[in-house]
Design an enzyme around this catalytic site. Structure first.
Site, PDB file in Angstrom:
ATOM      1  CB  THR A   1       2.425   7.491 -21.176  1.00  0.00           C
ATOM      2  OG1 THR A   1       2.880   8.849 -21.039  1.00  0.00           O
ATOM      3  CG2 THR A   1       3.237   6.604 -20.251  1.00  0.00           C
TER       4      THR A   1
ATOM      5  CE  LYS B   1       5.359   3.034 -21.447  1.00  0.00           C
ATOM      6  NZ  LYS B   1       4.230   2.634 -20.563  1.00  0.00           N
ATOM      7  CB  THR B   2      11.087   0.215 -17.939  1.00  0.00           C
ATOM      8  OG1 THR B   2      10.611   1.563 -18.030  1.00  0.00           O
ATOM      9  CG2 THR B   2      12.541   0.238 -17.489  1.00  0.00           C
TER      10      THR B   2
ATOM     11  NE  ARG C   1       5.357   0.847 -12.652  1.00  0.00           N
ATOM     12  CZ  ARG C   1       5.524   1.856 -13.509  1.00  0.00           C
ATOM     13  NH1 ARG C   1       4.848   2.984 -13.333  1.00  0.00           N
ATOM     14  NH2 ARG C   1       6.336   1.744 -14.541  1.00  0.00           N
TER      15      ARG C   1
ATOM     16  CG  ASP D   1      10.433   6.104 -19.378  1.00  0.00           C
ATOM     17  OD1 ASP D   1       9.512   5.807 -20.174  1.00  0.00           O
ATOM     18  OD2 ASP D   1      10.296   6.072 -18.139  1.00  0.00           O
TER      19      ASP D   1
END
Length: 359
Positions: free
Chosen positions: A174, A80-81, A233, A125
């Protein structure tokens, strides 16, 4: 065949040198950020979201306007980032970053918005964790590009309208279900990121290996990818730990046996379960006979906070079919017993219907 530096193009070679410098400085977070894709063309997987977002950005470029506000939802670690950074890069505009928990008052948001320039991308975020007053101010900012700043208190308070240049808000969450309807409706484009397939993670591991100058065989890459829980990640983190093992205890090449030995050392099993995951299902099966048991009791049994068990371990265990949530508590599935090499009692062997009810 090993994946070597000479397979990279000139731009990647320059990027590799900067990564090497960051690693030499010990800046782990900066290295992780440097592994992110820098354009939509570099993004692996998420084909539907990538195509939709590319269309939104190209249309905005042709109109010469800022793109519609974008909401990105999905589990942690899926990009997302990274997509927010790519949006700013594709539109050739600055990216301003903040987070929902950091915006505790409407004045905090007003200060951020007043510092924006036309076309800027503002990334928030965990946007679902914004305070309610700031959230209500954001409605007007997103829709009318202005906010009312209240000066003073009580009967003498005065609202001063503050014009904001057109900007693009990119919100990441999230837990999209916690966003109020009025806020969700103000996003022009919403996307939900899905967990990655092993084949896509394999490509990501190969790309990262090239950037980190890691010699990697195809079998070693697949071993890392299949244990990465569908999350880039985690794949990048495991690659770096396996790279460390290969350099210290092997010849520097990440082969299948080296990857297996390294991941065993770091307690990541063949299905991607780590120490906490196994502790949860082990406690559920050995101490509580397969359940049902409340998540708070389960957290105490494994020596972790309730939030850690509920937000870190449970989603993967449920998705992998090892644990079920029921109105009476958590229950181990037959797959959990089998994974531990245990024989389930008759009641635990009965099928359990998953439910959205929680303790």
């Amino acid at each position: 065949m090993p994946f070597h530096e000479d397979e990279l193009d000139v731009a990647e070679q320059s990027h590799l040198q900067s990564l090497t410098a960051l690693e030499a400085e010990g800046d782990e977070r900066a290295v992780e950020a440097a592994l992110r894709p820098r354009s939509l063309d570099e993004v692996v997987g998420q084909t539907r979201v990538r195509d939709q977002l590319g269309l939104v950005l190209e249309a905005a470029r042709r109109r010469g306007r800022a793109p519609d506000h974008v909401l990105l939802s999905g589990p942690p670690g899926l990009g997302k980032t990274t997509l927010a950074m790519i949006i700013a890069h594709e539109m050739n505009t600055p990216l301003r970053l903040t987070s929902g928990p950091a915006i505790t008052h409407a004045g905090d948001l007003a200060a951020i918005l007043s510092g924006l320039n036309e076309g800027d991308v503002l990334f928030v975020d965990e946007i679902h964790r914004m305070s309610r007053p700031a959230e209500e101010m954001l409605y007007m900012a997103m829709e009318d590009f202005r906010v009312d700043v209240v000066i003073g208190k009580g009967p003498g308070a005065t609202a001063i309208p503050l014009e904001i240049p057109p900007f693009t808000l990119v919100g990441a969450t999230t837990r999209a279900g916690l966003l109020p309807g009025p806020l969700r409706d103000r996003f022009g484009f919403t996307a939900h990121l899905e967990f990655y397939e092993a084949a896509d993670l394999d490509r990501i591991v190969h790309r990262s290996a090239g950037l980190l100058d890691v010699a990697l065989t195809g079998e070693g890459s697949v071993e890392i990818a299949t244990r990465s829980r569908g999350t880039p990640r985690i794949a990048n983190r495991l690659l770096r730990r396996v790279r460390d093992y290969a350099q210290v205890r092997a010849d520097g090449v990440v082969t299948h046996p080296v990857a297996q030995a390294a991941l065993a050392l770091y307690e990541v099993d063949e299905l991607g379960l780590d120490r906490l995951d196994r502790a949860v299902i082990d406690a559920l099966c050995r101490r509580f006979g397969g359940g049902p048991v409340g998540v708070s009791t389960l957290a105490v049994a494994v020596g972790e906070e309730r939030e850690t068990v509920e937000e870190v371990a449970e989603p993967f265990l449920v998705r992998s079919g090892f644990l079920a949530r029921t109105p009476r508590g958590r229950i181990a599935t037959p797959a959990a017993w089998e994974h531990l090499g245990l024989t389930p009692p008759p009641m635990a062997a009965e099928p359990v219907e998953p439910t959205l009810f929680e303790e």
